[in-house]
Each structure stands twice: as structure tokens, then as C-alpha cells.
Design an enzyme around this catalytic site. Structure first.
Site, PDB file in Angstrom:
ATOM      1  NE  ARG A  57      -2.095  -2.270   3.233  1.00 12.31           N
ATOM      2  CZ  ARG A  57      -2.495  -2.654   4.437  1.00 12.31           C
ATOM      3  NH1 ARG A  57      -3.588  -2.144   4.959  1.00 12.31           N
ATOM      4  NH2 ARG A  57      -1.804  -3.552   5.124  1.00 12.31           N
TER       5      ARG A  57
ATOM      6  CG  ASP B  24       3.132  -1.869  10.201  1.00 16.54           C
ATOM      7  OD1 ASP B  24       3.029  -2.359  11.344  1.00 16.54           O
ATOM      8  OD2 ASP B  24       2.286  -2.065   9.311  1.00 16.54           O
TER       9      ASP B  24
ATOM     10  N   GLY C  41      -7.406  -5.234  12.701  1.00 18.97           N
ATOM     11  CA  GLY C  41      -8.096  -6.385  13.259  1.00 18.97           C
ATOM     12  C   GLY C  41      -8.938  -5.948  14.442  1.00 18.97           C
TER      13      GLY C  41
ATOM     14  CG  ASN D 193      37.874  40.738   5.354  1.00 13.76           C
ATOM     15  OD1 ASN D 193      37.059  40.302   4.535  1.00 13.76           O
ATOM     16  ND2 ASN D 193      37.639  41.781   6.121  1.00 13.76           N
TER      17      ASN D 193
ATOM     18  CB  ALA E 196      32.555  40.862  -2.624  1.00 13.76           C
TER      19      ALA E 196
HETATM   20  C1  UD1 Z   1      -1.886  -6.556  11.226  1.00 10.24           C
HETATM   21  C2  UD1 Z   1      -2.807  -7.473  12.031  1.00 10.24           C
HETATM   22  C3  UD1 Z   1      -4.045  -6.670  12.445  1.00 10.24           C
HETATM   23  C4  UD1 Z   1      -3.610  -5.443  13.253  1.00 10.24           C
HETATM   24  C5  UD1 Z   1      -2.613  -4.592  12.470  1.00 10.24           C
HETATM   25  C6  UD1 Z   1      -2.027  -3.555  13.381  1.00 10.24           C
HETATM   26  C7  UD1 Z   1      -2.488  -9.747  11.197  1.00 10.24           C
HETATM   27  C8  UD1 Z   1      -3.089 -10.831  10.376  1.00 10.24           C
HETATM   28  N1  UD1 Z   1      -3.195  -8.609  11.265  1.00 10.24           N
HETATM   29  O1  UD1 Z   1      -2.562  -6.217  10.031  1.00 10.24           O
HETATM   30  O2  UD1 Z   1      -4.886  -7.497  13.251  1.00 10.24           O
HETATM   31  O3  UD1 Z   1      -4.747  -4.679  13.575  1.00 10.24           O
HETATM   32  O4  UD1 Z   1      -1.515  -5.419  11.998  1.00 10.24           O
HETATM   33  O5  UD1 Z   1      -1.226  -2.637  12.701  1.00 10.24           O
HETATM   34  O6  UD1 Z   1      -1.457  -9.928  11.768  1.00 10.24           O
HETATM   35  N2  UD1 Z   1       4.965  -9.049   7.758  1.00 10.24           N
HETATM   36  C9  UD1 Z   1       5.968  -9.975   7.641  1.00 10.24           C
HETATM   37  N3  UD1 Z   1       5.754 -11.096   6.897  1.00 10.24           N
HETATM   38  C10 UD1 Z   1       4.576 -11.330   6.260  1.00 10.24           C
HETATM   39  C11 UD1 Z   1       3.551 -10.367   6.380  1.00 10.24           C
HETATM   40  C12 UD1 Z   1       3.767  -9.252   7.144  1.00 10.24           C
HETATM   41  O7  UD1 Z   1       7.051  -9.811   8.206  1.00 10.24           O
HETATM   42  O8  UD1 Z   1       4.468 -12.369   5.608  1.00 10.24           O
HETATM   43  C13 UD1 Z   1       5.199  -7.854   8.553  1.00 10.24           C
HETATM   44  C14 UD1 Z   1       5.069  -6.555   7.766  1.00 10.24           C
HETATM   45  O9  UD1 Z   1       6.325  -6.165   7.210  1.00 10.24           O
HETATM   46  C15 UD1 Z   1       4.559  -5.571   8.797  1.00 10.24           C
HETATM   47  C16 UD1 Z   1       3.841  -6.438   9.809  1.00 10.24           C
HETATM   48  O10 UD1 Z   1       4.221  -7.773   9.556  1.00 10.24           O
HETATM   49  O11 UD1 Z   1       5.607  -4.893   9.435  1.00 10.24           O
HETATM   50  C17 UD1 Z   1       2.317  -6.303   9.713  1.00 10.24           C
HETATM   51  O12 UD1 Z   1       1.896  -6.644   8.417  1.00 10.24           O
HETATM   52  P1  UD1 Z   1       0.733  -5.859   7.677  1.00 10.24           P
HETATM   53  O13 UD1 Z   1       0.548  -6.466   6.369  1.00 10.24           O
HETATM   54  O14 UD1 Z   1       0.974  -4.412   7.763  1.00 10.24           O
HETATM   55  O15 UD1 Z   1      -0.505  -6.261   8.612  1.00 10.24           O
HETATM   56  P2  UD1 Z   1      -1.888  -5.478   8.762  1.00 10.24           P
HETATM   57  O16 UD1 Z   1      -2.731  -5.776   7.601  1.00 10.24           O
HETATM   58  O17 UD1 Z   1      -1.638  -4.066   9.088  1.00 10.24           O
HETATM   59 CA    CA Z   2       0.129  -2.794   9.219  1.00 14.03          CA
END
Ligand code: UD1
Ligand code: CA
Length: 463
Positions: A14, A103, A140, A373, A376
Site C-alpha cells: 500500500r 510498522d 483487526g 578577510n 566579495a
Molecule cells: C496486522 C494485524 C491486524 C492489526 C494490524 C495492526 C495480522 C493478520 N493482522 O494487520 O490485526 O490490527 O496489523 O497494525 O497480523 N509481515 C511480515 N511477513 C509477512 C507479512 C507481514 O514480516 O508475511 C510484517 C510486515 O512487514 C509488517 C507487519 O508484519 O511490518 C504487519 O503486516 P501488515 O501487512 O501491515 O498487517 P496489517 O494488515 O496491518
Molecule cells: Ca500494518
């Protein structure tokens, strides 16, 4: 004892960026850099960062931190799959594991302490951080009983319309009793809208799980797109500026000023509008920065002013005046009581105490003594097209307007350069150097006449 795992393997679709989401900068650190900073106060015995998309870049950006292990998640099959990657590393571990999404940059250490404490006091299988937020879209949803005991977490996209009304959300920060999590992790399924292995399903499989609400929901805002990045930046800036004002710094117009978290300010510093302080910048007591200045990775002494100027990777000592419209860069050093005025650029230059370059000059790869000094229009010609060369001016040298100093060049102490000189050879101390052609005056001289004008008596050369 606590082990930390930070999930940083996702691309962050995103964000629509080639840079992995967790490396996007936010006020002096990357998103994941902030997460690691928030856990530092817990003194974890191990910190594991799960990397995947552009994992090399993520490792590079964090390699200066001690005690960080990188664990590869080759394919990004979801947050549950990410945590599965640490199973082989924690085989006989029977303590707790703090899992954080990479994040969530605005968490306070105190909040994590509270989460950990609640988790240990209640001997929960898992304890999760939650918040009531005004716009829960995308998060979530967490459904609890009256005692904060979790019934279920459901992802936004898997929620029914009724479930979406629930404003308690999952922050993406979890404390697990590791042996119990290790038992359920291998059994995750992908029966959801995204067909991913969700960490939240592992939470749903455990009991008892308790939710800890944060008071200030801004702490747990996740960054998924550029708009959320900008929101997080605003929150962070408000926090940083509030702290500096409490510590005795005047911000004339906080709204037009930005200050990285890595900046250090002394009391009685005044920051004028439209000023931006970045990186490892230190500003001494009583100095006035701005309006309209950018200071990056630089140190400014006490009682110095910097107006409408850019200073990067440089040092400026006490009682100096910089600007308006000066550019000081690449490890330049300016002494005390110096003055650098309009349209003066310093690059890898050092200037002794009391020296001045008040207007229109370029000083590159140059060492100036004290009380020098610079007139200019003085330019150091430091580049021969292949290499850069040094120019050295002894104490009390003066250069006249429009001098060119062709490097390599050394002027001894008390050398004066006549205006308009192009100096190509070094000059010993106590001398005047004039390196220009002499003025020639021809009294009574007139433009020669053309043939036509000779005939008509009129000068037509200007037509
Ligand atoms: C996730 C939670 C959601 C919560 C939200 C909070 C899950 C299924 N959902 O959703 O309940 O409200 O965070 O911000 O966990 N990542 C990996 N490997 C992967 C996928 C993701 O390391 O395979 C890491 C991403 O880099 C990121 C973090 O996990 O830093 C969260 O992933 P993201 O896709 O942002 O989850 P959300 O949809 O925000
Ligand atoms: Ca997230």
C-alpha cells in the site's frame, strides 16, 4: 527474560514504493528503527528481526545496532508464517516472546513495560495491546469479555458489518508465553480473505489471552500507506516539539518547523519559522536558527545565528553569524566570531576564529587561519578537472574583490591579494600579490572611423 521478534519482511504494497515499508524514514529513523528503539528499554536478551522483501537493505540499515539477529522469511505468507520462522531458533526456550509489527513506530517503552507486566502477573498464554480508535478501518477487531479476556480477533476484511462496529483494535504488539505459542504455530491455516497465515489466528487458539488497552491510541497507529506515514510524522513532531519547549527552547512557529528525534538542543535556543533540523544535529545555548534554515548532521555552538542558510555535515563554533543565504557543507569547520554572509559556499573548508567571508565567495578544500578577510567574489579554483587541491591562507590574509585562488596554493600570514587577481603560485608571508594585467590608459583615444562615416561625417558603427 524476554526475547523480541519484529516483523519486517513485508513489502508494504500500500506504500506503492520500491523501498520496503519498514525502511521509510520518519523523523530521523526508519519505521523499524523506531520499533527497535521502543523495545530497547526492556533490555531484551535477544532481538530478532524477520526480513524478507529487500531483506539485505533492511539488515544494512540496522547493522549498527548491537544484539540484533536477522531471520529470513523467504516468502511472505503472512504474519503467522513470519513468526513460524523463529521456531528453530527458540527450540528449548521457555520464557516469553514479545512480537511487534515493524510498522508501529510510535509506541512508548512504558506501554510495552505495562504489557509485559500484565502478561507476567496474570500468567497469560498471551497478552495483546489494544486500543479504541476513532477510525478502526483496516485493523483487526478485538472482541473481549468484561474482564479484558479475549474472545476473538478478526481481521477487518473478514469482519461482518456488525463486527466492524467494534472499535477495539489489535495494535500488532503481542506478548506470548513461548512454549504455548510454539505448540499452536505449526497448525495455522489460511482460511481467510487473504489466504495468509495470520498470527492473530495463533492468538485465537490460545487461552487465556488478555487485552491491554493503551490510553493514547496515537501510540499504536500502524503505517500502511503514505497518508498514515504523514499522520505518524505529525504526531511524532508534536511530541518532539513539546519536549523541547518544556526543556527551554523557543519555537517561534512550531507548525512550520520540523525537528528530528536525533537532534539535541540547549536551553535558550530560538528556532525561527521555516526551519528544519535533521539527523545528528546539536545546537548550543542561546543560538538562533532561522528563519528559513536547514541544519543537517551538524554542530552549532553557543550564541551563533544562522539565517536563511543550509548547513550540513559541518561544525560552527560560538558567536558566529551565518547567512543570509550561506551554504556550509561536507565537514566544514567555522571558528568563533566568524561571519559568513550572502551567497558564500564553504565545502570541506575550515575557517579560523574571527575570519569573515561576507559576500559572494566559494571556498572549497580550503584552510583559513584566524582574522582572515575574504573579499566579495573570491573563488578557490580547487578542481583541475581530475583532482581536488588544497588552498591554505595564513592568519590575517585579505583577498580583494574577484580574486581567483588557483589550488594547490599557500598564502603565508598577512598576505594581501589585490582585487581581480588570479593567483597561481604560493606567496610568502607579509606580501602584497597583484596578479592581473596593468591598467593601460591612452589619452585622447577615439574609435577609428569607418569609410562611410568619413564620407558623411556621421559615425554609423552603432547602427
Ligand atoms: C496486522 C494485524 C491486524 C492489526 C494490524 C495492526 C495480522 C493478520 N493482522 O494487520 O490485526 O490490527 O496489523 O497494525 O497480523 N509481515 C511480515 N511477513 C509477512 C507479512 C507481514 O514480516 O508475511 C510484517 C510486515 O512487514 C509488517 C507487519 O508484519 O511490518 C504487519 O503486516 P501488515 O501487512 O501491515 O498487517 P496489517 O494488515 O496491518
Ligand atoms: Ca500494518
Amino acid at each position: 527474560m524476554i526475547v523480541v521478534a519484529v516483523l519486517a519482511a513485508g513489502r508494504g504494497t500500500r506504500m506503492k514504493s520500491s523501498l520496503p515499508k519498514v525502511l521509510h524514514p520518519l523523523g530521523g529513523r526508519s519505521l523499524v528503527g523506531w520499533v527497535l528503539r521502543s523495545v530497547a528499554a526492556l533490555e531484551p536478551s535477544r532481538q530478532m528481526v524477520i526480513v524478507g522483501y529487500e531483506g539485505e537493505l533492511v539488515c544494512q540499515s540496522l547493522k549498527h545496532l548491537a544484539n540484533v539477529e536477522f531471520v529470513e522469511q523467504r516468502e511472505q505468507l503472512g504474519t503467522g508464517h513470519a513468526v513460524q520462522q523463529v521456531l528453530p531458533l527458540l527450540e528449548n526456550y521457555d520464557g516469553h516472546l514479545l512480537v511487534l509489527n515493524g510498522d508501529v513506530p510510535l509506541l512508548r517503552s512504558q506501554t510495552l513495560q505495562t504489557l509485559l507486566q500484565t502478561h507476567q502477573e496474570h500468567k497469560n498464554a498471551a497478552t495483546i495491546l489494544t486500543a479504541h480508535i476513532p477510525n478502526p478501518k483496516g485493523y483487526g477487531r478485538v472482541i473481549c469479555d468484561g474482564n479484558h479476556i479475549l474472545k476473538q480477533i478478526i481481521e477487518d476484511r473478514d469482519c461482518t458489518t456488525a463486527q466492524k462496529q467494534n472499535r477495539r483494535i489489535n495494535a500488532g504488539v503481542y506478548c506470548f508465553h513461548w512454549p504455548r505459542l510454539a505448540e499452536v504455530l505449526p497448525h495455522l491455516k489460511t482460511e481467510n480473505d487473504q489466504k495468509e497465515y495470520y498470527l492473530t489466528d495463533a492468538v485465537n487458539d490460545l487461552a487465556p489471552v488478555m487485552a491491554v488497552d493503551v490510553e493514547d491510541y496515537e501510540e499504536i497507529l500502524g503505517v500502511n500507506d503514505r497518508q498514515q506515514l504523514a499522520t505518524a510524522y505529525q504526531i511524532l513532531q508534536t511530541r518532539i516539539k513539546r519536549e523541547w519547549m518544556m526543556a527551554g527552547v523557543t519555537l517561534i512557529d512550531p507548525g512550520s518547523t520540523t525537528i528530528d528525534d536525533t537532534v539535541q538542543l540547549s536551553p535558550d535556543v530560538v528556532i525561527e519559522p521555516q526551519t528544519h533540523l535533521r539527523g545528528e544535529t546539536h545546537i548550543g545555548r542561546g543560538s538562533q536558527i532561522g528563519p528559513g534554515s536547514l541544519i543537517e548532521n551538524s554542530t552549532i555552538g553557543e550564541d551563533t545565528t544562522v539565517r536563511y542558510s543550509v548547513v550540513s555535515q559541518s561544525q560552527i563554533a560560538d558567536h558566529s553569524q551565518i547567512g543570509p543565504y550561506a551554504h556550509i557543507r561536507q565537514r566544514s569547520q567555522v571558528g568563533e566570531h566568524c561571519r559568513i554572509g550572502n551567497f558564500v559556499e564553504l565545502k570541506k573548508a575550515s575557517m579560523g576564529d574571527g575570519s569573515k567571508a561576507s559576500h559572494l565567495a566559494y571556498l572549497g578544500d580550503t584552510t583559513l587561519g584566524e582574522q582572515v578577510n575574504i573579499g566579495a567574489g573570491t573563488i578557490t579554483a580547487n578542481y583541475d578537472g581530475v583532482n581536488k587541491h588544497q588552498t591554505i591562507l595564513g592568519d590575517r590574509c585579505k583577498t580583494g574583490a574577484n580574486s581567483v585562488l588557483v589550488a594547490p596554493l599557500t598564502l603565508g600570514e598577512d598576505v594581501t591579494v589585490a582585487a581581480g587577481s588570479t593567483v597561481t603560485k604560493s606567496v610568502a608571508a607579509d606580501s602584497l600579490v597583484i596578479a592581473r594585467s596593468r591598467q593601460i590608459v591612452k589619452p585622447g583615444w577615439r574609435l577609428p572611423k569607418t569609410q562611410e562615416s568619413q564620407e558623411t561625417g556621421k559615425n554609423t558603427s552603432q547602427e
